[in-house]
Scaffold this active site. Structure first.
Site, PDB file in Angstrom:
ATOM      1  CG  HIS A   1      -9.778  -2.314   1.540  1.00  0.00           C
ATOM      2  ND1 HIS A   1     -10.097  -2.795   2.781  1.00  0.00           N
ATOM      3  CD2 HIS A   1      -8.491  -2.667   1.325  1.00  0.00           C
ATOM      4  CE1 HIS A   1      -9.056  -3.401   3.305  1.00  0.00           C
ATOM      5  NE2 HIS A   1      -8.054  -3.342   2.441  1.00  0.00           N
TER       6      HIS A   1
ATOM      7  CE1 TYR B   1      -4.322  -1.481   0.655  1.00  0.00           C
ATOM      8  CE2 TYR B   1      -3.020  -3.009   1.970  1.00  0.00           C
ATOM      9  CZ  TYR B   1      -4.207  -2.677   1.332  1.00  0.00           C
ATOM     10  OH  TYR B   1      -5.266  -3.550   1.362  1.00  0.00           O
TER      11      TYR B   1
ATOM     12  CE1 TYR C   1      -2.424  -6.663   4.004  1.00  0.00           C
ATOM     13  CE2 TYR C   1      -3.183  -6.393   1.731  1.00  0.00           C
ATOM     14  CZ  TYR C   1      -3.411  -6.293   3.100  1.00  0.00           C
ATOM     15  OH  TYR C   1      -4.614  -5.825   3.563  1.00  0.00           O
TER      16      TYR C   1
ATOM     17  CG  HIS D   1      -8.240  -7.621   0.296  1.00  0.00           C
ATOM     18  ND1 HIS D   1      -7.114  -8.223   0.819  1.00  0.00           N
ATOM     19  CD2 HIS D   1      -8.334  -6.409   0.913  1.00  0.00           C
ATOM     20  CE1 HIS D   1      -6.564  -7.424   1.719  1.00  0.00           C
ATOM     21  NE2 HIS D   1      -7.267  -6.320   1.786  1.00  0.00           N
TER      22      HIS D   1
ATOM     23  NE  ARG E   1      -6.745 -10.095   5.249  1.00  0.00           N
ATOM     24  CZ  ARG E   1      -7.903  -9.653   4.731  1.00  0.00           C
ATOM     25  NH1 ARG E   1      -8.072  -8.362   4.493  1.00  0.00           N
ATOM     26  NH2 ARG E   1      -8.882 -10.491   4.454  1.00  0.00           N
TER      27      ARG E   1
END
Length: 282
Positions: A202, A148, A187, A200, A197
């Site tokens: 959000h 991110y 990640y 995905h 995780r």
């Protein structure tokens, strides 16, 4: 086995010392322990459903395998607030506030981002299947390396200078939305040892004001990390979990340009899409 640790730098922020030394705080439970806890909770839930309990379509507030779930909800009695005061701090969104190009996350910089280009499209619906038009839909995600653009994400994966990972759109008259982006990668996170995780995106949806915000996550079909992820597994009902997974759609796929995924978001009713606490950051 790749491991990691964090240390405080001169500013007090967390930074990674190297990728081969594990933070002791992340070794308190193994993946096998977490998976065992998930299996036990799901089996107990299955027995309750067989005994006549109504299906759970939302995640449990406290889900022990998801360690920080205990910190993500109020633990004391709620207090009444003045709704008019809240509205004074609530932004108003309209069609003019969102440009059509904001839904394409691959054109926001001078160069093209690295990774698999995808289109994610679908509709926002109410519990009766009616389209919800004029809805503000925002997305944010990791890049193709699982990183991110955020100061709290310091794990040793590369940052793509041509990909910020945020976009927004307004639903059309039939509740339709569409985003062009890059497929995110899995990640690591610090719930337990060797925790990862699933990939995905959000999603955030606004109603007519800031107090009507709902947040959820969209996953990709066939991800091998589903069974290992306590956030995904915190939804004890399998059908409700499945509704978070997009479907590959060849009619959305563009020739020599991008693969396509379809994902509808249902706001109410028994088939509604799971929505998370706004404090969640994974």
């Amino acid at each position: 086995m790749s491991t990691e640790t964090t240390q405080k730098d001169g500013t007090g922020a967390e930074s990674f010392e190297n990728s081969h030394t594990l933070d002791p705080a992340a070794t308190t439970a193994s993946q096998e322990e977490i998976s065992g806890e998930i299996t036990g909770i799901h089996e107990a839930y299955r027995q309750e459903v067989l005994a006549g309990k109504k299906a759970e379509i939302q995640p449990r507030v406290d889900f022990a395998p998801y360690r920080s779930s205990l910190l993500r909800h109020p633990t004391k009695n709620l207090h009444h607030v003045d709704p008019e005061t809240i509205e004074l701090y609530s932004p108003a969104f309209g069609q003019r506030d969102v440009h059509a190009l904001e839904s394409d996350l691959t054109i926001q910089h001078n160069g093209e981002p690295i990774g698999e280009r995808i289109v994610v499209a679908g509709r926002v619906l109410d519990g009766d299947g009616r389209p919800v038009a004029g809805q503000l839909v925002e997305i944010w995600q990791a890049n193709a390396a699982g990183r991110y653009i955020h100061k709290r994400d310091q794990h040793p994966a590369p940052i793509d200078p041509n990909f910020t990972g945020v976009g927004r759109a307004i639903t059309g008259p039939n509740g339709e939305y569409s985003f062009t982006t890059i497929k995110p990668a899995p990640y690591p996170w610090k719930n337990h040892h060797n925790a990862w995780r699933p990939a995905h995106i959000h999603f955030s949806l606004f109603g007519t004001d800031f107090t009507q915000r709902m947040i959820t996550q969209m996953y990709f079909p066939g991800d091998p990390l589903f069974a290992l992820d306590p956030i995904y597994q915190s939804i004890t009902d399998a059908k409700a979990r499945d509704r978070l997974v997009a479907t590959y759609d060849h009619s959305i796929t563009s020739h020599e340009w991008a693969t396509g995924y379809n994902w509808d978001i249902v706001l109410t009713g028994s088939n509604r899409t799971w929505m998370e606490d706004e404090e969640g950051d994974h």
